[in-house]
Scaffold this active site. Sequence first.
Site, mmCIF file in Angstrom:
data_model
loop_
_atom_site.group_PDB
_atom_site.id
_atom_site.type_symbol
_atom_site.label_atom_id
_atom_site.label_comp_id
_atom_site.label_asym_id
_atom_site.label_seq_id
_atom_site.Cartn_x
_atom_site.Cartn_y
_atom_site.Cartn_z
ATOM 1 N N TYR A 146 0.834 -1.218 0.000
ATOM 2 C CA TYR A 146 0.000 0.000 0.000
ATOM 3 C C TYR A 146 0.863 1.261 0.000
ATOM 4 C CZ TYR A 146 -3.817 -3.168 1.047
ATOM 5 O OH TYR A 146 -4.730 -4.182 0.991
HETATM 6 C C1 LIG Z 1 -0.269 -8.040 -1.897
HETATM 7 C C2 LIG Z 1 -0.812 -8.606 -3.212
HETATM 8 C C3 LIG Z 1 -2.238 -8.127 -3.388
HETATM 9 C C4 LIG Z 1 0.080 -8.132 -4.379
HETATM 10 O O1 LIG Z 1 -0.385 -8.748 -5.583
HETATM 11 P P1 LIG Z 1 0.502 -8.856 -6.898
HETATM 12 O O2 LIG Z 1 -0.346 -9.425 -7.960
HETATM 13 O O3 LIG Z 1 1.759 -9.552 -6.585
HETATM 14 O O4 LIG Z 1 0.851 -7.353 -7.211
HETATM 15 P P2 LIG Z 1 1.148 -6.703 -8.638
HETATM 16 O O5 LIG Z 1 1.756 -7.689 -9.574
HETATM 17 O O6 LIG Z 1 -0.047 -5.970 -9.125
HETATM 18 O O7 LIG Z 1 2.244 -5.693 -8.207
HETATM 19 C C5 LIG Z 1 2.162 -4.345 -8.444
HETATM 20 C C6 LIG Z 1 3.424 -3.704 -7.912
HETATM 21 O O8 LIG Z 1 3.446 -3.808 -6.499
HETATM 22 C C7 LIG Z 1 4.664 -4.391 -6.078
HETATM 23 N N1 LIG Z 1 4.418 -5.211 -4.905
HETATM 24 C C8 LIG Z 1 3.734 -6.389 -4.848
HETATM 25 N N2 LIG Z 1 3.705 -6.831 -3.567
HETATM 26 C C9 LIG Z 1 4.415 -5.923 -2.838
HETATM 27 C C10 LIG Z 1 4.760 -5.812 -1.472
HETATM 28 N N3 LIG Z 1 4.380 -6.717 -0.575
HETATM 29 N N4 LIG Z 1 5.483 -4.752 -1.086
HETATM 30 C C11 LIG Z 1 5.894 -3.789 -1.946
HETATM 31 N N5 LIG Z 1 5.582 -3.843 -3.268
HETATM 32 C C12 LIG Z 1 4.866 -4.897 -3.697
HETATM 33 C C13 LIG Z 1 5.137 -5.203 -7.252
HETATM 34 O O9 LIG Z 1 6.548 -5.369 -7.237
HETATM 35 C C14 LIG Z 1 4.695 -4.373 -8.419
HETATM 36 O O10 LIG Z 1 5.605 -3.346 -8.697
HETATM 37 P P3 LIG Z 1 6.173 -3.136 -10.199
HETATM 38 O O11 LIG Z 1 4.974 -2.693 -10.978
HETATM 39 O O12 LIG Z 1 7.206 -2.091 -10.042
HETATM 40 O O13 LIG Z 1 6.679 -4.481 -10.605
HETATM 41 C C15 LIG Z 1 -0.789 -10.140 -3.217
HETATM 42 O O14 LIG Z 1 0.511 -10.582 -2.984
HETATM 43 C C16 LIG Z 1 -1.725 -10.804 -2.231
HETATM 44 O O15 LIG Z 1 -2.916 -10.988 -2.493
HETATM 45 N N6 LIG Z 1 -1.171 -11.245 -1.077
HETATM 46 C C17 LIG Z 1 -1.916 -11.972 -0.083
HETATM 47 C C18 LIG Z 1 -3.030 -11.184 0.520
HETATM 48 C C19 LIG Z 1 -2.596 -9.866 1.094
HETATM 49 O O16 LIG Z 1 -1.564 -9.748 1.724
HETATM 50 N N7 LIG Z 1 -3.454 -8.867 0.891
HETATM 51 C C20 LIG Z 1 -3.339 -7.585 1.486
HETATM 52 C C21 LIG Z 1 -4.383 -7.552 2.544
HETATM 53 S S1 LIG Z 1 -4.400 -6.171 3.603
#
Ligand SMILES: CC(C)(COP(=O)(O)OP(=O)(O)OC[C@H]1O[C@@H](n2cnc3c(N)ncnc32)[C@H](O)[C@@H]1OP(=O)(O)O)[C@@H](O)C(=O)NCCC(=O)NCCS
Length: 176
Positions: A146
Amino acid sequence: VQLLRFDRAAPSKVQRNGFRCGEPSLDRWLATQARQSMESRDAVTYLLLDADVMAEDDRPRIVGYYCLSSGEVQRADAPAALADRAPDPIPAARMGRFAIDERYQGRGWAAELLREALLAAVAAGKVIGARVLLVDAISADARAFYERYGFVRSPIHPMQVLYDLRVVEASAGLDR
Ligand SMILES: CC(C)(COP(=O)(O)OP(=O)(O)OC[C@H]1O[C@@H](n2cnc3c(N)ncnc32)[C@H](O)[C@@H]1OP(=O)(O)O)[C@@H](O)C(=O)NCCC(=O)NCCS
């Protein structure tokens, strides 16, 4: 890929049970609670569906989801820019849950879904008044995600992050 409200998508049990994001509590909530929360108006869930990949029952696989509800932030808990001339508590939209299925992670879907969530929160705020989107991050890792998109940490609650919806509206999207 399609974004639909939970009630419009009417996902089957098979679709809901097939979702895996790496946080079992978020999988479970979608499978067992989302519908009930929707019906009782406690939270509205939105689903991202993959129209090209079917679950075992031939219905679109769930790529991701988030849910919104109303909320509030104590003025003392908000950064100064948000608290400035705000009532106490500050009216807020709250994103209770947000997740992408593991099979789709790392492909930019979270960024896309977060943009949709922010725009939905802006739209809600126009109807009932909400100047901030509040998220209780489930882990430090989630919080980093976030913060990457411009959410700021509450000075009081370390796992709470906030986004100024007036800024979203001004830029019609995310900062990056
Ligand atoms: C967190 C989550 C939603 C990220 O999903 P994702 O599909 O990997 O994210 P994206 O591919 O859209 O990534 C977008 C960008 O965010 C970055 N990003 C992804 N996870 C990140 C993290 N934990 N911390 C920092 N940046 C992150 C990616 O590197 C990417 O950056 P880029 O465009 O420069 O490559 C996913 O890992 C998830 O569902 N996790 C489990 C549930 C969770 O933790 N949800 C949050 C609940 S409060």
